[in-house]
Write a protein that holds these residues in place. Structure first.
Motif, PDB file in Angstrom:
ATOM      1  N   VAL A  76       0.839  -1.186   0.000  1.00 32.22           N
ATOM      2  CA  VAL A  76       0.000   0.000   0.000  1.00 32.22           C
ATOM      3  C   VAL A  76       0.880   1.245   0.000  1.00 32.22           C
ATOM      4  O   VAL A  76       1.912   1.285   0.662  1.00 32.22           O
ATOM      5  CB  VAL A  76      -0.984  -0.012   1.200  1.00 32.22           C
ATOM      6  N   SER A  77       0.478   2.243  -0.816  1.00 31.36           N
ATOM      7  CA  SER A  77       1.241   3.485  -0.921  1.00 31.36           C
ATOM      8  C   SER A  77       0.377   4.564  -1.537  1.00 31.36           C
ATOM      9  O   SER A  77      -0.465   4.291  -2.388  1.00 31.36           O
ATOM     10  CB  SER A  77       2.475   3.263  -1.783  1.00 31.36           C
ATOM     11  N   LEU A  78       0.599   5.792  -1.114  1.00 29.35           N
ATOM     12  CA  LEU A  78      -0.002   6.950  -1.781  1.00 29.35           C
ATOM     13  C   LEU A  78       1.071   7.756  -2.491  1.00 29.35           C
ATOM     14  O   LEU A  78       0.920   8.121  -3.644  1.00 29.35           O
ATOM     15  CB  LEU A  78      -0.705   7.863  -0.769  1.00 29.35           C
ATOM     16  N   THR A  79       2.176   8.072  -1.797  1.00 29.78           N
ATOM     17  CA  THR A  79       3.192   8.938  -2.391  1.00 29.78           C
ATOM     18  C   THR A  79       4.603   8.387  -2.322  1.00 29.78           C
ATOM     19  O   THR A  79       5.417   8.725  -3.131  1.00 29.78           O
ATOM     20  CB  THR A  79       3.201  10.319  -1.695  1.00 29.78           C
ATOM     21  N   GLY A  80       4.898   7.592  -1.344  1.00 27.47           N
ATOM     22  CA  GLY A  80       6.267   7.132  -1.141  1.00 27.47           C
ATOM     23  C   GLY A  80       6.425   5.679  -1.502  1.00 27.47           C
ATOM     24  O   GLY A  80       5.613   5.102  -2.215  1.00 27.47           O
ATOM     25  N   PRO A  81       7.478   5.087  -0.952  1.00 33.52           N
ATOM     26  CA  PRO A  81       7.697   3.667  -1.216  1.00 33.52           C
ATOM     27  C   PRO A  81       6.566   2.843  -0.608  1.00 33.52           C
ATOM     28  O   PRO A  81       6.032   3.196   0.445  1.00 33.52           O
ATOM     29  CB  PRO A  81       9.036   3.373  -0.532  1.00 33.52           C
ATOM     30  N   PRO A  82       6.185   1.754  -1.250  1.00 38.17           N
ATOM     31  CA  PRO A  82       5.094   0.931  -0.730  1.00 38.17           C
ATOM     32  C   PRO A  82       5.480   0.215   0.558  1.00 38.17           C
ATOM     33  O   PRO A  82       6.645  -0.081   0.797  1.00 38.17           O
ATOM     34  CB  PRO A  82       4.808  -0.069  -1.846  1.00 38.17           C
TER      35      PRO A  82
END
Length: 93
Positions: free
Chosen positions: A36-42
């Motif tokens: 799961v990720s929005l902007t960074g590493p998952p």
């Protein structure tokens, strides 16, 4: 925030949010692990069979905050950053 905590924030369109939530729902339904990720590493998470769920709606003047919280016990593994996964949930493009 502890060293294990990760917080990501992003501005998404209505369509992007819907797609991101649908992908999250599919990953949870499939079970196993997901990234799961929005902007960074998952972040890789192992998913349980049952979750404790919490829904919170907070009006703040001209804005509304909706929080959906899923909680489950750590069993076999903690969140990992580079393990193989069954499902990947990243910010929609």
């Amino acid at each position: 925030m502890s060293k294990d905590e990760i917080e990501q924030k992003a501005t998404l369109s209505r369509q992007e949010v819907a797609r991101w939530l649908a992908d999250l729902a599919k990953a949870i339904e499939s079970g196993g692990t997901m990234q799961v990720s929005l902007t960074g590493p998952p972040v890789t998470l192992e998913l349980p069979e049952e979750f404790r769920c919490e829904l919170e709606v907070e009006p703040h003047g001209d804005t509304v905050e909706l929080e959906i919280e899923l909680t489950w016990p750590r069993t076999r593994a903690r969140a990992r950053h580079d393990a193989p996964t069954a499902a990947t949930l990243a910010r929609p493009e």
